[in-house]
Structure formats: C-alpha cells, structure tokens
Design a protein around this motif. Sequence first.
Motif, mmCIF file in Angstrom:
data_model
loop_
_atom_site.group_PDB
_atom_site.id
_atom_site.type_symbol
_atom_site.label_atom_id
_atom_site.label_comp_id
_atom_site.label_asym_id
_atom_site.label_seq_id
_atom_site.Cartn_x
_atom_site.Cartn_y
_atom_site.Cartn_z
ATOM 1 N N LEU A 258 -0.313 5.299 -16.414
ATOM 2 C CA LEU A 258 -0.659 4.125 -16.128
ATOM 3 C C LEU A 258 0.416 3.219 -15.234
ATOM 4 C CD1 LEU A 258 -2.794 2.627 -19.092
ATOM 5 C CD2 LEU A 258 -3.398 2.432 -16.824
ATOM 6 N N ALA A 259 1.495 3.330 -16.118
ATOM 7 C CA ALA A 259 2.766 2.528 -15.348
ATOM 8 C C ALA A 259 2.996 2.824 -13.886
ATOM 9 C CB ALA A 259 3.889 2.748 -16.256
ATOM 10 N N SER A 260 2.606 4.292 -13.504
ATOM 11 C CA SER A 260 2.894 4.526 -12.138
ATOM 12 C C SER A 260 1.754 4.108 -11.453
ATOM 13 C CB SER A 260 3.037 6.021 -12.083
ATOM 14 O OG SER A 260 2.949 6.685 -10.883
ATOM 15 N N LEU A 261 0.677 4.059 -11.735
ATOM 16 C CA LEU A 261 -0.756 3.354 -11.345
ATOM 17 C C LEU A 261 -0.293 1.816 -10.826
ATOM 18 C CD1 LEU A 261 -3.587 3.533 -10.342
ATOM 19 C CD2 LEU A 261 -4.019 2.771 -12.751
ATOM 20 N N TYR A 262 -0.020 1.103 -11.951
ATOM 21 C CA TYR A 262 0.219 -0.351 -11.562
ATOM 22 C C TYR A 262 1.616 -0.297 -10.642
ATOM 23 C CZ TYR A 262 -2.574 -0.908 -15.657
ATOM 24 O OH TYR A 262 -3.780 -1.098 -16.555
ATOM 25 N N ALA A 263 2.572 0.419 -10.784
ATOM 26 C CA ALA A 263 3.536 0.350 -9.675
ATOM 27 C C ALA A 263 3.024 0.448 -8.277
ATOM 28 C CB ALA A 263 4.712 0.910 -10.113
ATOM 29 N N GLN A 264 2.502 1.457 -8.054
ATOM 30 C CA GLN A 264 1.961 1.657 -6.933
ATOM 31 C C GLN A 264 0.996 0.734 -6.368
ATOM 32 O OE1 GLN A 264 0.224 5.778 -6.256
ATOM 33 N NE2 GLN A 264 1.887 6.636 -7.821
ATOM 34 N N GLN A 265 0.411 -0.228 -7.243
ATOM 35 C CA GLN A 265 -0.386 -1.204 -6.658
ATOM 36 C C GLN A 265 0.224 -2.687 -6.783
ATOM 37 O OE1 GLN A 265 -3.432 -0.688 -9.999
ATOM 38 N NE2 GLN A 265 -4.888 0.058 -8.273
ATOM 39 N N TRP A 266 1.615 -2.447 -7.052
ATOM 40 C CA TRP A 266 2.566 -3.648 -7.255
ATOM 41 C C TRP A 266 2.143 -4.452 -8.136
ATOM 42 C CZ3 TRP A 266 7.173 -3.631 -5.101
ATOM 43 C CH2 TRP A 266 7.267 -2.558 -4.121
ATOM 44 N N ARG A 267 1.640 -4.162 -9.204
ATOM 45 C CA ARG A 267 1.411 -4.775 -10.477
ATOM 46 C C ARG A 267 2.355 -4.656 -11.344
ATOM 47 N NH1 ARG A 267 -4.799 -2.578 -11.794
ATOM 48 N NH2 ARG A 267 -4.301 -3.685 -13.798
ATOM 49 N N LEU A 268 3.649 -5.182 -10.880
ATOM 50 C CA LEU A 268 4.698 -4.629 -11.524
ATOM 51 C C LEU A 268 5.345 -5.179 -12.996
ATOM 52 C CD1 LEU A 268 7.086 -4.963 -8.077
ATOM 53 C CD2 LEU A 268 5.886 -2.996 -9.120
ATOM 54 N N ARG B 129 14.653 -1.339 -9.205
ATOM 55 C CA ARG B 129 15.001 -1.193 -7.792
ATOM 56 C C ARG B 129 14.037 -1.747 -6.886
ATOM 57 N NH1 ARG B 129 15.514 4.523 -6.117
ATOM 58 N NH2 ARG B 129 13.051 4.188 -5.769
ATOM 59 N N ASP B 130 12.758 -1.458 -7.280
ATOM 60 C CA ASP B 130 11.752 -2.047 -6.394
ATOM 61 C C ASP B 130 11.268 -3.098 -6.483
ATOM 62 O OD1 ASP B 130 11.075 0.727 -5.598
ATOM 63 O OD2 ASP B 130 9.378 1.153 -6.580
ATOM 64 N N ARG B 131 11.875 -3.725 -7.717
ATOM 65 C CA ARG B 131 11.424 -5.205 -7.942
ATOM 66 C C ARG B 131 12.870 -6.327 -7.359
ATOM 67 N NH1 ARG B 131 8.982 -7.163 -13.385
ATOM 68 N NH2 ARG B 131 8.344 -8.640 -12.258
ATOM 69 N N GLN B 132 13.844 -5.461 -6.863
ATOM 70 C CA GLN B 132 15.059 -6.034 -6.483
ATOM 71 C C GLN B 132 15.772 -6.471 -7.721
ATOM 72 O OE1 GLN B 132 15.463 -6.318 -2.765
ATOM 73 N NE2 GLN B 132 13.746 -4.844 -3.057
#
Length: 189
Positions: free
Chosen positions: A58-68, A105-108
């Motif tokens: 689920l976390a991977s799904l949300y990360a791919q949708q930028w629902r960080l 990292r993706d969230r800076q």
Amino acid sequence: VGSEMCIRDRLSLNNMGYFNLRRGRYTEAEEQLVEASGMLDSLFPGDHQRRVMVFNNLASLYAQQWRLEEAETLYVTALEMVERLYDTPHPEIARQHNNLGTLYRDRQRSVEARRHFTRAVEEYRAMTYPDRAELAVALGNLGWMQVESGSVAEGRALILESLDMRRALFDDGHHERIAAERIVATMYA
C-alpha cells in the motif's frame, strides 16, 4: 482448514493488489490492498509479517501516486512492527529502513533519508549472510545521498562498492548492473 483458506484468500488479495500495482492499475490495486489489509488486521491483530507485507504494498502504491504522507505513515508503521517482531540485525528491518530512506529522499528530506539509508547499510553489514543485492541497493542509495550532501569522496566509495557488488552478482545486460553503471557515469560527468 477454514482459517487456512481464509488466510490464503487474504494473501491472494494482497498478491492481486501487488500485481495490479506493478501494472499501473492503481484503483484496482488500492481496493484489493485496502481490503486485504482490513481482513489481515482482523485475522492477525497486533504485529505480524503478513500485515507488514500489505503495508509495504500500500505504501508503495501511495508513493507512486505521490500520496507521500499516507505512504510515510504506512512505512513507519511497518518499520515499527518489524522492529518489534525481529531481533537486529534482520533483513526485514534493513528493507524497511531502505524503504523509508527512499521515501524521504523523494520528499527532499535528505537528513532523514541519509539516516535511514545508513541504518539499512548497518543492518545488512551486521548480518552473517546478507542479501548482497539488497545491500548493493542500500549502498548505492546511501552513497548518492552522501554525494548530494557534499561528502563526495565517501559517497563515491559507497557507490563504487555497490557497483562492484552488482558486477559480481549480475550479467552485463542485467537492469541492476546497468542502473549502477549509469549512476557511476552520472557521478563522474
């Protein structure tokens, strides 16, 4: 037999959700993963590796949708759970730190990312028989964070160590090896 079948159904939902996630069918994936999560919560209240698996998907799904923020909550929950489930060092603890490092990292959020990548590398290195492919990924991630933060020599050393591992593990055309070689080329460009 009944509870065994019930568990298989939940795991099958998780697997279908993961399959749909990998194919980019996010709506279907989310429905299946949320349902699997709810069912596994009722079957395995408390800490359980199967719940960690669904949280990660689920976390991977949300990360791919930028629902960080949603992804972060699930990754943090998964990390806390595996830290209660397993003694350190353990590959699942290392994996969770690498997941969180990637998200940060993706969230800076480089300080947090570096902290989690460092912890992942420490976990893998403390194991008698670490998964060398996963260690190589964690080394590359940490190395890149070090380069970006100004610790260029230290970062390059980690990235080159990661590349050496991938060269030993994978053939010339393997995507992991190619990715590592591209990172090294970028680093020296």
